[in-house]
Scaffold this active site. Structure first.
Site, PDB file in Angstrom:
ATOM      1  N   ASP A  81     -13.267  40.167  59.768  1.00  0.00           N
ATOM      2  CA  ASP A  81     -12.495  40.635  60.856  1.00  0.00           C
ATOM      3  C   ASP A  81     -12.055  42.338  60.373  1.00  0.00           C
ATOM      4  OD1 ASP A  81     -11.093  40.955  63.285  1.00  0.00           O
ATOM      5  OD2 ASP A  81      -8.964  40.311  62.285  1.00  0.00           O
ATOM      6  N   HIS A  82     -12.283  43.155  61.077  1.00  0.00           N
ATOM      7  CA  HIS A  82     -12.109  44.535  61.009  1.00  0.00           C
ATOM      8  C   HIS A  82     -12.450  45.093  59.635  1.00  0.00           C
ATOM      9  CE1 HIS A  82      -9.204  45.116  64.131  1.00  0.00           C
ATOM     10  NE2 HIS A  82      -8.696  43.944  64.086  1.00  0.00           N
ATOM     11  N   GLU A 133     -16.046  47.902  67.824  1.00  0.00           N
ATOM     12  CA  GLU A 133     -14.966  47.999  68.547  1.00  0.00           C
ATOM     13  C   GLU A 133     -15.122  49.424  69.146  1.00  0.00           C
ATOM     14  OE1 GLU A 133     -11.102  46.867  66.933  1.00  0.00           O
ATOM     15  OE2 GLU A 133     -10.235  48.652  67.773  1.00  0.00           O
ATOM     16  N   GLY A 204      -5.364  40.878  69.028  1.00  0.00           N
ATOM     17  CA  GLY A 204      -3.871  40.747  69.441  1.00  0.00           C
ATOM     18  C   GLY A 204      -3.625  39.606  70.288  1.00  0.00           C
ATOM     19  N   THR A 228      -1.122  36.672  64.095  1.00  0.00           N
ATOM     20  CA  THR A 228       0.059  36.659  63.785  1.00  0.00           C
ATOM     21  C   THR A 228       0.934  35.092  63.936  1.00  0.00           C
ATOM     22  OG1 THR A 228       0.493  38.968  64.076  1.00  0.00           O
ATOM     23  CG2 THR A 228       2.659  37.535  64.462  1.00  0.00           C
TER      24      THR A 228
HETATM   25  P1  13P Z   1      -2.431  38.943  66.245  1.00  0.00           P
HETATM   26  O1  13P Z   1      -2.321  39.117  64.810  1.00  0.00           O
HETATM   27  O2  13P Z   1      -1.506  39.898  67.334  1.00  0.00           O
HETATM   28  O3  13P Z   1      -2.543  37.662  66.968  1.00  0.00           O
HETATM   29  O4  13P Z   1      -3.907  39.780  66.237  1.00  0.00           O
HETATM   30  C1  13P Z   1      -5.129  39.044  65.514  1.00  0.00           C
HETATM   31  C2  13P Z   1      -5.856  39.910  65.539  1.00  0.00           C
HETATM   32  O5  13P Z   1      -6.198  40.842  66.564  1.00  0.00           O
HETATM   33  C3  13P Z   1      -6.832  40.123  64.328  1.00  0.00           C
HETATM   34  O6  13P Z   1      -8.034  40.963  64.492  1.00  0.00           O
END
Ligand code: 13P
Length: 279
Positions: A81-82, A133, A204, A228
């Site tokens: 991720d990212h 992205e 998110g 999160t």
């Molecule tokens: P949240 O932490 O807001 O759920 O987002 C996670 C996310 O988008 C990881 O790339």
């Protein structure tokens, strides 16, 4: 079973649903997510942030994710991720990842295109799909919200890079939203149309109201990230155990509630995004 990003997103595209992508941090969060996926018979993506791609944690967590994916009876993709650098991408590929997100959204359009294209070329050699992205998804704490993803720019980005799915900014942010988000559903539809139907990724995922998540999926979101909520569910399981006077301090027993708590959260998300029963 371990599957690739292209395979798992392809299944979602065909079935018109969304695959939940859970960020994991330790063996217990992996166990909670996999247990939920098995129970719901759902495909899932397990992903890690680049800060975990190190010898201290990643060296241990990557084999855990791989072992869990290979043992599972449901499709599981192991995803970065990212990712922000080629080194991170190469290291996690070496560790067995089957999906890569390369996030060049902080750069100019042309720099984002050229950096992402290079990662796509590398990953193509080993048939690993890349999520790109366009439009920078920031933190829910940011004062300034960047401009939402432009459909024409998204189409050009997809054409020039060859990504297999695309993260977009449409009113979403990472972390706890300060006020209820309002996703731009019409923009999701416009991006899908302009790009010829690229599967879209909603970052998110924590705190977006259910009706908006469902509308976003109907409009073309095929992967939703949840980070999160993984942390909060784990922490609430820990706190509940700490407050239990009869708790055991044997760590494996102590961790039972946190794992159950992550599992309950994951089951909820799997049902929300329509992935239950799709394995
Ligand atoms: P949240 O932490 O807001 O759920 O987002 C996670 C996310 O988008 C990881 O790339």
């Amino acid at each position: 079973m371990l599957v690739t990003l292209k395979q798992i997103i392809g299944m979602a595209e065909e079935g018109g649903y969304c695959v939940p992508a859970f960020n994991v941090y330790n063996i217990e969060t992996v166990m909670g997510v996999i247990s939920a996926a098995e129970e719901a018979k759902a495909p899932v993506i397990i992903q890690v942030y680049p800060r975990l791609i190190n010898e201290e944690v990643g060296y241990y967590i990557a084999p855990v994710v791989l072992a869990a994916a290979k043992k599972a009876s449901v499709p599981v993709c192991f995803h970065l991720d990212h990712g922000a650098t080629e080194a991170e991408v190469q290291r996690i590929l070496y560790w067995g990842a089957t999906g890569i997100m390369f996030d060049g959204s902080v750069h100019s359009f042309s720099d984002n295109v050229s950096a992402t294209k290079r990662i796509v070329d590398i990953c193509n050699y080993i048939n690993v799909g890349v999520e790109g992205e366009i439009g920078h998804v920031g933190s829910a704490n940011d004062d300034v919200i960047e401009e939402f993803t432009d459909p024409t720019e998204a189409a050009e980005f997809v054409k020039q890079t060859g990504v297999c799915c695309l993260a977009v900014l449409i009113g979403n942010a990472h972390g706890h939203y300060k006020k209820t988000p309002r996703l731009d559903i019409e923009r999701i539809k416009a991006i899908r149309e302009a790009t010829g139907g690229i599967p879209l990724v909603l970052h998110g995922g924590t705190g977006i109201p259910d009706d908006q998540v469902k509308a976003a999926i109907k409009a073309g979101v095929r992967k939703m990230n949840i980070g999160t909520d993984v942390c909060c569910s784990f922490a609430s399981g820990v706190l509940e155990t700490l407050n239990d006077p009869d708790r055991s301090l044997a760590v494996d027993i102590f961790m039972k509630k946190p794992i159950e708590s992550v599992k309950a959260m994951a089951l909820n998300k799997i049902n929300l995004v329509g992935a239950a029963g799709k394995a």
